[in-house]
Enzyme design. Structure first.
Site, PDB file in Angstrom:
ATOM      1  N   HIS A   1       0.837  -1.205   0.000  1.00 55.40           N
ATOM      2  CA  HIS A   1       0.000   0.000   0.000  1.00 55.40           C
ATOM      3  C   HIS A   1       0.870   1.253   0.000  1.00 55.40           C
ATOM      4  O   HIS A   1       0.626   2.197  -0.773  1.00 55.40           O
ATOM      5  CB  HIS A   1      -0.914  -0.001   1.230  1.00 55.40           C
ATOM      6  CG  HIS A   1      -1.720   1.258   1.390  1.00 55.40           C
ATOM      7  ND1 HIS A   1      -2.948   1.421   0.806  1.00 55.40           N
ATOM      8  CD2 HIS A   1      -1.459   2.416   2.048  1.00 55.40           C
ATOM      9  CE1 HIS A   1      -3.418   2.629   1.107  1.00 55.40           C
ATOM     10  NE2 HIS A   1      -2.526   3.246   1.860  1.00 55.40           N
ATOM     11  N   GLU A   2       1.882   1.263   0.856  1.00 57.27           N
ATOM     12  CA  GLU A   2       2.771   2.428   0.909  1.00 57.27           C
ATOM     13  C   GLU A   2       3.580   2.554  -0.380  1.00 57.27           C
ATOM     14  O   GLU A   2       3.855   3.664  -0.848  1.00 57.27           O
ATOM     15  CB  GLU A   2       3.693   2.328   2.123  1.00 57.27           C
ATOM     16  CG  GLU A   2       2.966   2.298   3.471  1.00 57.27           C
ATOM     17  CD  GLU A   2       1.990   3.448   3.652  1.00 57.27           C
ATOM     18  OE1 GLU A   2       2.222   4.535   3.076  1.00 57.27           O
ATOM     19  OE2 GLU A   2       0.979   3.267   4.361  1.00 57.27           O
TER      20      GLU A   2
ATOM     21  N   HIS B   1       1.701   4.453  -2.864  1.00 56.18           N
ATOM     22  CA  HIS B   1       1.804   5.915  -2.761  1.00 56.18           C
ATOM     23  C   HIS B   1       3.041   6.428  -3.487  1.00 56.18           C
ATOM     24  O   HIS B   1       3.011   7.490  -4.116  1.00 56.18           O
ATOM     25  CB  HIS B   1       1.860   6.337  -1.287  1.00 56.18           C
ATOM     26  CG  HIS B   1       0.549   6.269  -0.583  1.00 56.18           C
ATOM     27  ND1 HIS B   1      -0.607   6.834  -1.094  1.00 56.18           N
ATOM     28  CD2 HIS B   1       0.193   5.715   0.611  1.00 56.18           C
ATOM     29  CE1 HIS B   1      -1.614   6.622  -0.252  1.00 56.18           C
ATOM     30  NE2 HIS B   1      -1.147   5.945   0.784  1.00 56.18           N
TER      31      HIS B   1
END
Length: 229
Positions: free
Chosen positions: A99-100, A103
């Protein structure tokens, strides 16, 4: 007046508070369940694999203290993972790490909502505390201009949270797709990962709803005061 206004606000935002409590319980449950499933990669290795696959070799990955303190810093181009995620070989760890990494990929491709969110960070940080305090004081002292100033400042936080929703949802969508396409997680094992990321997304929805309801509460108070002259 102070206590009465707080009680009114509490009742007005009760649905959002209830949703936040539900989201937190879901996050805790999903996080724990995902920790029970082992993977062949650590969170660090999964994030590195995804970033390298996207050509982002320059993005560093560092461990950071705290629980669920994982984040991507667009200023330093660094992905920071909590110890459990950085070293963990679980579906929870690789899901959060991916998920990070999502980003970081958003940043690299110039994902517009992320660009807008980053610009709005200063306004959100200042508007969160100052805006809430000014709105409350404006009601307590029946000072319409103070109330209006608080509404304007707090609107910065609400805008930030609204634009943050597509940023977080998109990062999770990218993570789910990349974990499978990069061979980090088998498609049949994605259930716990989806559970963790969906639960985390609900926390953002709950926080945004609470801020929106808070803003609406004070906007209605301001409109009511204006109508009285």
């Amino acid at each position: 007046m102070f206590g009465f206004t707080q009680i009114e606000l509490l009742l007005w935002t009760l649905p959002a508070i209830g949703l936040a409590l539900l989201a937190q319980a879901w996050v805790s449950s999903a996080y724990s369940k995902g920790q029970q499933f082992s993977t062949g990669m650590t969170g660090f290795a999964a994030a590195r694999h995804i970033l390298d696959g996207a050509g982002l070799h320059q993005v560093a990955i560092e461990p950071v203290s705290g629980h669920m303190s994982d984040h991507y810093d667009p200023r330093d181009k660094v992905l920071r993972l909590s110890s459990d995620v950085f070293h963990g070989r679980t579906l929870t760890a690789v899901g959060i790490a991916a998920h990070e990494a999502g980003h970081a990929i958003q940043d690299a491709v110039g994902y517009v909502p992320l660009v807008i969110r980053n610009i709005a960070v200063p306004a959100a940080g200042f508007g969160s505390n100052a805006g809430a305090m000014l709105m409350l004081l404006g009601v307590i002292f029946n000072f319409k201009m103070l109330l209006l100033a608080g509404i304007v400042l707090f609107s910065g936080l609400v805008f930030f949270q609204l634009i943050n929703l597509p940023v977080e949802f998109n990062a999770s969508t990218r993570a789910k797709r990349l974990l499978v396409s990069e061979g980090v997680v088998h498609p049949n094992d994605m259930g716990p990962v989806n559970n963790v990321l969906n639960a985390a997304a609900l926390t953002y929805v709950a926080a945004t709803l609470q801020s929106v309801l808070t803003l609406l509460f004070y906007v209605m108070r301001y409109s009511s005061e204006r109508s009285r002259g």
